[in-house]
Design an enzyme around this catalytic site. Structure first.
Site, PDB file in Angstrom:
ATOM      1  N   GLU A  30      10.212   0.486  10.367  1.00  0.00           N
ATOM      2  CA  GLU A  30      11.264   1.494  10.213  1.00  0.00           C
ATOM      3  C   GLU A  30      10.594   2.825  10.515  1.00  0.00           C
ATOM      4  O   GLU A  30       9.752   3.288   9.755  1.00  0.00           O
ATOM      5  CB  GLU A  30      11.826   1.435   8.797  1.00  0.00           C
ATOM      6  CG  GLU A  30      13.228   2.003   8.708  1.00  0.00           C
ATOM      7  CD  GLU A  30      13.235   3.397   8.151  1.00  0.00           C
ATOM      8  OE1 GLU A  30      13.160   4.350   8.978  1.00  0.00           O
ATOM      9  OE2 GLU A  30      13.288   3.543   6.923  1.00  0.00           O
ATOM     10  N   GLU A  50      10.411  14.833  16.392  1.00  0.00           N
ATOM     11  CA  GLU A  50      10.717  14.759  14.962  1.00  0.00           C
ATOM     12  C   GLU A  50       9.861  15.785  14.209  1.00  0.00           C
ATOM     13  O   GLU A  50       8.633  15.755  14.304  1.00  0.00           O
ATOM     14  CB  GLU A  50      10.414  13.349  14.445  1.00  0.00           C
ATOM     15  CG  GLU A  50      10.809  13.171  13.003  1.00  0.00           C
ATOM     16  CD  GLU A  50      10.632  11.754  12.498  1.00  0.00           C
ATOM     17  OE1 GLU A  50       9.599  11.126  12.818  1.00  0.00           O
ATOM     18  OE2 GLU A  50      11.524  11.273  11.779  1.00  0.00           O
ATOM     19  N   LYS A  59       0.850  -1.193   0.000  1.00  0.00           N
ATOM     20  CA  LYS A  59       0.000   0.000   0.000  1.00  0.00           C
ATOM     21  C   LYS A  59       0.885   1.242   0.000  1.00  0.00           C
ATOM     22  O   LYS A  59       1.724   1.415   0.877  1.00  0.00           O
ATOM     23  CB  LYS A  59      -0.911   0.046   1.232  1.00  0.00           C
ATOM     24  CG  LYS A  59      -1.944   1.163   1.088  1.00  0.00           C
ATOM     25  CD  LYS A  59      -2.660   1.509   2.376  1.00  0.00           C
ATOM     26  CE  LYS A  59      -1.915   2.496   3.224  1.00  0.00           C
ATOM     27  NZ  LYS A  59      -1.695   3.820   2.618  1.00  0.00           N
ATOM     28  N   CYS A  98      13.672  10.129   7.496  1.00  0.00           N
ATOM     29  CA  CYS A  98      13.615   9.635   8.876  1.00  0.00           C
ATOM     30  C   CYS A  98      14.978   9.755   9.541  1.00  0.00           C
ATOM     31  O   CYS A  98      15.072   9.856  10.745  1.00  0.00           O
ATOM     32  CB  CYS A  98      13.082   8.219   8.922  1.00  0.00           C
ATOM     33  SG  CYS A  98      13.778   7.196   7.650  1.00  0.00           S
TER      34      CYS A  98
HETATM   35  P1  ADP Z   1       2.888  10.542   8.148  1.00  0.00           P
HETATM   36  O1  ADP Z   1       2.398  10.944   9.502  1.00  0.00           O
HETATM   37  O2  ADP Z   1       4.214  11.084   7.848  1.00  0.00           O
HETATM   38  O3  ADP Z   1       1.906  10.733   7.028  1.00  0.00           O
HETATM   39  P2  ADP Z   1       2.217   7.853   8.647  1.00  0.00           P
HETATM   40  O4  ADP Z   1       2.973   6.990   9.569  1.00  0.00           O
HETATM   41  O5  ADP Z   1       0.899   8.386   9.086  1.00  0.00           O
HETATM   42  O6  ADP Z   1       3.175   9.007   8.215  1.00  0.00           O
HETATM   43  O7  ADP Z   1       1.966   7.119   7.263  1.00  0.00           O
HETATM   44  C1  ADP Z   1       2.844   6.180   6.694  1.00  0.00           C
HETATM   45  C2  ADP Z   1       2.040   5.093   6.028  1.00  0.00           C
HETATM   46  O8  ADP Z   1       1.240   4.457   7.012  1.00  0.00           O
HETATM   47  C3  ADP Z   1       1.062   5.570   4.960  1.00  0.00           C
HETATM   48  O9  ADP Z   1       1.040   4.621   3.907  1.00  0.00           O
HETATM   49  C4  ADP Z   1      -0.262   5.590   5.692  1.00  0.00           C
HETATM   50  O10 ADP Z   1      -1.371   5.414   4.845  1.00  0.00           O
HETATM   51  C5  ADP Z   1      -0.109   4.394   6.596  1.00  0.00           C
HETATM   52  N1  ADP Z   1      -0.982   4.400   7.784  1.00  0.00           N
HETATM   53  C6  ADP Z   1      -1.446   5.477   8.483  1.00  0.00           C
HETATM   54  N2  ADP Z   1      -2.245   5.085   9.496  1.00  0.00           N
HETATM   55  C7  ADP Z   1      -2.287   3.726   9.449  1.00  0.00           C
HETATM   56  C8  ADP Z   1      -2.925   2.723  10.241  1.00  0.00           C
HETATM   57  N3  ADP Z   1      -3.686   3.023  11.268  1.00  0.00           N
HETATM   58  N4  ADP Z   1      -2.734   1.425   9.898  1.00  0.00           N
HETATM   59  C9  ADP Z   1      -1.942   1.093   8.863  1.00  0.00           C
HETATM   60  N5  ADP Z   1      -1.321   1.985   8.080  1.00  0.00           N
HETATM   61  C10 ADP Z   1      -1.478   3.288   8.360  1.00  0.00           C
END
Ligand code: ADP
Length: 497
Positions: free
Chosen positions: A265, A396, A189, A299
């Site tokens: 990561e 961060e 995804k 990161c």
């Molecule tokens: P940022 O805050 O920098 O956008 P995230 O950690 O929210 O980074 O997002 C990184 C990835 O994790 C994206 O592909 C996002 O769609 C996915 N993501 C966000 N929330 C969830 C969740 N609850 N479960 C699984 N994947 C998630």
């Protein structure tokens, strides 16, 4: 919107066909619920196009496709053939480098020349893991003469992979390289902010000759498609790159479903430590690259800068001049180093941190404001005289903002460097070999750079100590994250009474 392809254009390539569907079983398909979402150009704040959105039902379909491929053709294919396919994929990506990099620059906002560098790293990563595909070996274990014992490394199965928006293509390559080389199948995804380049990449998967279902790429939102993937009962492993907050949610989902294997990561607040004896010009260039590369959206960004007291004032003055030379603007302008932040959400978050630095009394050496009046551009920002407990030194920021403070001794530098919840990376700038090694060994970080920063190679592993993650990406170590170790005990003539 029902179109599965739309015509878009980039300044480098001109018009091209952009896939918008979910890539499942080697075909682009609409989502079952018929939902789509808009993709925004961060340089202009305008809609580029809409793409199809995966919901839980689509995740089920993609996982079923990956399962069928895993139990069928993919499992039977000789490992050397997996290498042939990965190499072919790398060759096709190389032939399409300009298109892939242009789409990346359009969607993510990174400078085109940097995006081209990312695509080069994608190709190198795929080739590196192609080389491993037929070198996944077990051992024989000598225990007793009437028995024969051996171990083998087997693929884990169906891997869910969730990637972020800061390096959309490179994170895809880091994830699929070791997973496919070791014989797993994948449902990946992409991040909702940046789905476009991976969909262009998906067109190459079928062309390379991968059997349907081996690599499925879906666009969708974290709490819907991402959560469905991490909770799925038929996903054997979940690999995630992103925020520490979401990393915890993923681990929890894995624990509450089928205890799928988890690698993470996550975030960082990496220290960049500059000693009195460093080559100051070079140190400044690396520190500048360490924080401002990819607009601070790394990161491992060197966002905490500790400078030894004797050179502190000189360093701050020279770093200000260096940071002010970074060209901020249109990603497609040949001189641009820094484009916009990826989204309005990120822009607002970063501006919030800048406000907090100002309110806490840190000195704004340069920047601290929006750049221009359109797009999510932020001036390269330096805060000096930052106290260790200020938010901008602890959290961060994920933007072009760094915090500088002074230190006295080697011991102070180590203490300050380690004074964080994270442990992803660090760097040390000195001409003294014993200082370099002493500090490198004492820092609790998965990667330490000496006299450089932000250099990553497919051959060398990367990952976090402490809250920066679990497991390693890149290098040989990543193979362990994608294989199960099986031990077989064969009775030759040991008798039981
Ligand atoms: P940022 O805050 O920098 O956008 P995230 O950690 O929210 O980074 O997002 C990184 C990835 O994790 C994206 O592909 C996002 O769609 C996915 N993501 C966000 N929330 C969830 C969740 N609850 N479960 C699984 N994947 C998630």
């Amino acid at each position: 919107m029902t179109n599965l392809f739309v015509e878009l254009s980039t300044p480098i390539t001109g018009p091209y066909q952009q896939p918008t569907g979910l890539f499942i079983n080697n075909e682009f398909v609409p989502g079952v619920d018929g939902k789509t979402f808009e993709v925004i150009n961060p340089s202009t704040e305008e809609v580029i196009t809409s793409v199809h959105e995966a919901t839980e039902k689509d995740v089920d379909i993609a996982v079923a496709a990956a399962r069928k491929a895993f139990e069928g053709p993919w499992r039977k294919l000789p490992p050397s053939q997996r290498a042939v396919l990965l190499n072919k994929l790398a060759d096709l990506a190389e032939a399409k480098s300009e298109l892939l990099a242009s789409v990346e620059a359009l969607d993510n906002g990174k400078a085109y020349k940097m995006a081209l560098g990312d695509v080069g790293a994608v190709i190198a990563t795929l080739r590196y893991y192609a080389g491993w595909a037929d070198k996944i070996e077990g051992r024989t274990i000598d225990v007793k003469s009437e028995m024969f014992h051996y171990s083998r490394r087997e693929p884990i199965g169906v891997c869910g992979q969730i990637i972020p928006w800061n390096f959309p293509l490179l994170m895809l390559a880091w994830k699929i390289g070791p997973a496919l080389a070791t014989g797993n199948t994948v449902v990946l995804k992409t991040a909702e902010q940046t789905p476009l380049s991976a969909l262009v990449f998906a067109t190459l998967v079928k062309e390379a000759g991968f059997p349907p279902g081996v690599l499925n790429i879906i666009s969708g939102f974290g709490p819907i498609a991402g959560a469905a993937l991490s909770r799925h009962m038929d996903v054997d492993k979940i690999a995630f790159t992103g925020s520490t907050f979401v990393g915890r949610a993923i681990m929890k989902a894995a624990a509450e479903s089928n205890l799928k294997k988890v690698t993470l990561e996550l975030g960082g607040k990496s220290p960049n430590i500059v000693f009195n004896d460093a080559d100051i010009e070079q140190a400044i260039s690396w520190v500048n690259f360490g924080i401002y590369f990819n607009h601070g959206q790394c990161c491992c960004a060197g966002s905490r800068i500790y400078v030894q007291e004797e050179i502190y004032d000189k360093f701050v003055a020279a770093f200000k001049r260096r940071a002010e030379q970074n060209k901020v603007g249109d990603p497609f302008h040949p001189e641009t180093f820094q484009g916009p932040q990826v989204s309005k959400v990120q822009y607002d978050r970063i501006m919030g941190y800048i406000e907090s630095g100002k309110a806490d009394g840190a000195t704004v050496v340069t920047g601290g404001e929006r750049h221009g009046d359109k797009g999510y551009f932020i001036q390269p920002t330096i805060f000096a005289d930052v106290k260790q407990d200020m938010k901008i030194m602890q959290e961060e920021i994920f933007g072009p903002v760094c915090a500088i403070a002074k230190f006295k001794t080697v011991e102070d530098a180590i203490k300050l460097g380690n004074d964080t919840f994270y442990g992803l990376a660090a760097s040390v700038h000195t001409k003294d070999l014993s200082t370099a090694l002493k500090v490198s060994n004492a820092l609790k970080a998965g990667t330490v750079w000496v006299n450089c920063h932000n250099l990553l190679f497919p051959q060398a592993s990367f990952g976090g100590f402490k809250a920066s993650g679990i497991g390693r990406e890149l290098g040989e170590a990543a193979l362990d994250n994608y294989t199960e170790l099986k031990t077989v005990h064969v009775n030759l003539d040991a008798r039981i009474e």
